[in-house]
Design a protein around this motif. Sequence first.
Motif, short mmCIF file in Angstrom:
data_model
loop_
_atom_site.label_atom_id
_atom_site.label_comp_id
_atom_site.label_asym_id
_atom_site.label_seq_id
_atom_site.Cartn_x
_atom_site.Cartn_y
_atom_site.Cartn_z
N TYR A 127 0.77 -1.11 0.00
CA TYR A 127 -0.24 -0.02 0.15
C TYR A 127 0.84 1.23 -0.07
O TYR A 127 1.53 1.70 1.09
CB TYR A 127 -0.84 -0.16 1.26
CG TYR A 127 -1.85 1.10 1.33
CD1 TYR A 127 -2.92 1.57 0.37
CD2 TYR A 127 -1.50 2.28 2.27
CE1 TYR A 127 -3.62 2.73 0.31
CE2 TYR A 127 -2.34 3.46 2.20
CZ TYR A 127 -3.21 3.50 1.26
OH TYR A 127 -4.13 4.62 1.36
N ALA A 128 1.34 1.64 -1.11
CA ALA A 128 1.95 2.93 -1.47
C ALA A 128 1.42 4.30 -0.68
O ALA A 128 0.30 4.64 -1.19
CB ALA A 128 2.25 3.11 -2.68
N TRP A 129 1.88 4.71 0.29
CA TRP A 129 1.45 6.25 1.07
C TRP A 129 2.90 6.74 1.17
O TRP A 129 3.33 6.86 2.34
CB TRP A 129 0.53 5.60 2.03
CG TRP A 129 0.09 7.01 2.75
CD1 TRP A 129 0.13 8.44 2.16
CD2 TRP A 129 -0.40 7.32 4.06
NE1 TRP A 129 -0.31 9.26 2.97
CE2 TRP A 129 -0.70 8.74 4.27
CE3 TRP A 129 -0.73 6.39 4.92
CZ2 TRP A 129 -1.27 9.13 5.53
CZ3 TRP A 129 -1.19 6.89 6.26
CH2 TRP A 129 -1.61 8.28 6.58
N PRO A 130 3.54 7.24 0.45
CA PRO A 130 4.92 7.98 0.72
C PRO A 130 4.63 9.13 1.30
O PRO A 130 3.85 9.98 1.23
CB PRO A 130 5.58 8.19 -0.46
CG PRO A 130 4.50 8.14 -1.50
CD PRO A 130 3.26 7.38 -1.27
N ILE A 131 5.48 9.42 2.48
CA ILE A 131 5.66 10.86 3.13
C ILE A 131 7.09 11.45 2.94
O ILE A 131 8.07 10.65 3.18
CB ILE A 131 5.17 10.59 4.64
CG1 ILE A 131 6.04 9.38 5.40
CG2 ILE A 131 3.94 10.11 4.78
CD1 ILE A 131 6.03 9.44 6.82
N LYS A 132 6.98 12.59 3.12
CA LYS A 132 8.50 13.25 3.14
C LYS A 132 8.69 13.86 4.48
O LYS A 132 9.96 13.77 4.90
CB LYS A 132 8.44 14.46 2.23
CG LYS A 132 8.40 14.04 0.70
CD LYS A 132 8.54 15.27 -0.37
CE LYS A 132 8.46 14.74 -1.64
NZ LYS A 132 8.63 15.94 -2.64
N ASP A 133 7.67 14.17 5.22
CA ASP A 133 7.91 14.88 6.47
C ASP A 133 7.40 14.05 7.41
O ASP A 133 6.03 13.23 7.42
CB ASP A 133 7.35 16.23 6.67
CG ASP A 133 7.88 17.08 5.52
OD1 ASP A 133 9.12 17.11 5.42
OD2 ASP A 133 7.24 17.86 4.95
N GLY A 134 7.78 13.95 8.67
CA GLY A 134 7.18 12.95 9.73
C GLY A 134 8.00 11.54 9.77
O GLY A 134 8.93 11.23 9.14
N CYS A 147 -6.98 3.52 6.67
CA CYS A 147 -7.74 2.57 6.82
C CYS A 147 -7.50 1.70 5.39
O CYS A 147 -8.16 1.76 4.53
CB CYS A 147 -8.85 2.37 7.19
SG CYS A 147 -9.53 0.74 7.70
N VAL A 148 -6.82 0.52 5.52
CA VAL A 148 -6.36 -0.34 4.34
C VAL A 148 -7.11 -1.68 4.62
O VAL A 148 -7.21 -2.31 5.45
CB VAL A 148 -4.81 -0.61 3.94
CG1 VAL A 148 -4.47 -1.48 3.05
CG2 VAL A 148 -4.02 0.80 4.22
N ALA A 149 -7.76 -1.93 3.28
CA ALA A 149 -8.36 -3.41 3.31
C ALA A 149 -7.92 -4.35 2.23
O ALA A 149 -8.50 -4.39 1.24
CB ALA A 149 -10.04 -3.09 2.94
N PRO A 150 -6.84 -5.00 2.64
CA PRO A 150 -6.20 -5.97 1.75
C PRO A 150 -7.31 -7.37 1.36
O PRO A 150 -7.75 -7.77 2.55
CB PRO A 150 -4.91 -6.40 2.23
CG PRO A 150 -5.25 -6.05 3.73
CD PRO A 150 -5.96 -5.07 3.80
N ALA A 151 -7.14 -7.81 0.30
CA ALA A 151 -8.17 -8.85 0.38
C ALA A 151 -7.78 -9.61 -1.04
O ALA A 151 -7.09 -9.26 -1.95
CB ALA A 151 -9.64 -8.58 0.06
N ARG A 152 -7.78 -11.20 -1.07
CA ARG A 152 -7.49 -11.98 -2.16
C ARG A 152 -8.41 -11.37 -3.16
O ARG A 152 -9.49 -11.21 -3.12
CB ARG A 152 -7.89 -13.47 -1.61
CG ARG A 152 -6.77 -13.93 -0.72
CD ARG A 152 -5.65 -14.37 -1.38
NE ARG A 152 -4.82 -15.33 -0.69
CZ ARG A 152 -3.57 -15.49 -1.03
NH1 ARG A 152 -3.13 -15.37 -2.14
NH2 ARG A 152 -2.75 -16.38 -0.29
#
Length: 206
Positions: free
Chosen positions: A162-169, A195-200
């Motif tokens: 789940y890509a959610w890149p951050i630069k600060d923090g 909130c991430v919902a991974p599923a097959r």
Amino acid sequence: GDETVVCYHRDSGDQVWAHVDGTKFDEAMGGVGPRATPTIAGDEVYALGANGTLNCLKRATGEVVWSTDMADDTGARIPQWGFSSSPLVHDDLVVVYAGAADAGMVAYDRRSGRTVWTCKAGTHGYSSPHLARLGDTELVLMMSNAGLAAVEPADGALVWEYAWPIKDGARIVQPTILPGGEILVGTSYGNGTHCVAPARSGDGWR
């Protein structure tokens, strides 16, 4: 000037043993010393120091079974607030977060300290590898500046990301797995929570 792993008697508080490494980490916000919680598994204690020293010690005596420098092993730079990854012991592996470009996570052989696998998982973070069962699949989750990665415990192969890149923090807390299998990804400095919902999905994941 040293980092130590110390064992105390649970009833008397007397010191039973102490393992000392001649290294010191210090920064203004967090102060001096290691950040990661040692992990007890079987007859061993696994402890990661803030400068990257990973020790496997005998639980009863503190004697060194093996020791390695994770920063040297992976080419990782010591983070601003020190290496903070509590070791994850699973089967015959010890998994820690390094944050190197090609070795975000590294797994060592639990008995010998030999490197078994590395995988990409961002280059910055203070969370720890997190073992999770999603449905009938066991995965190691890792939160970093890149987002959330899920890898195979045995070989570090990427299962989904789940890509959610951050630069600060920074990402510090562990992922929280909800009863329905959703995963909360928290991020400091006002970045919020996803909130991430991974599923097959067929032979893969979505």
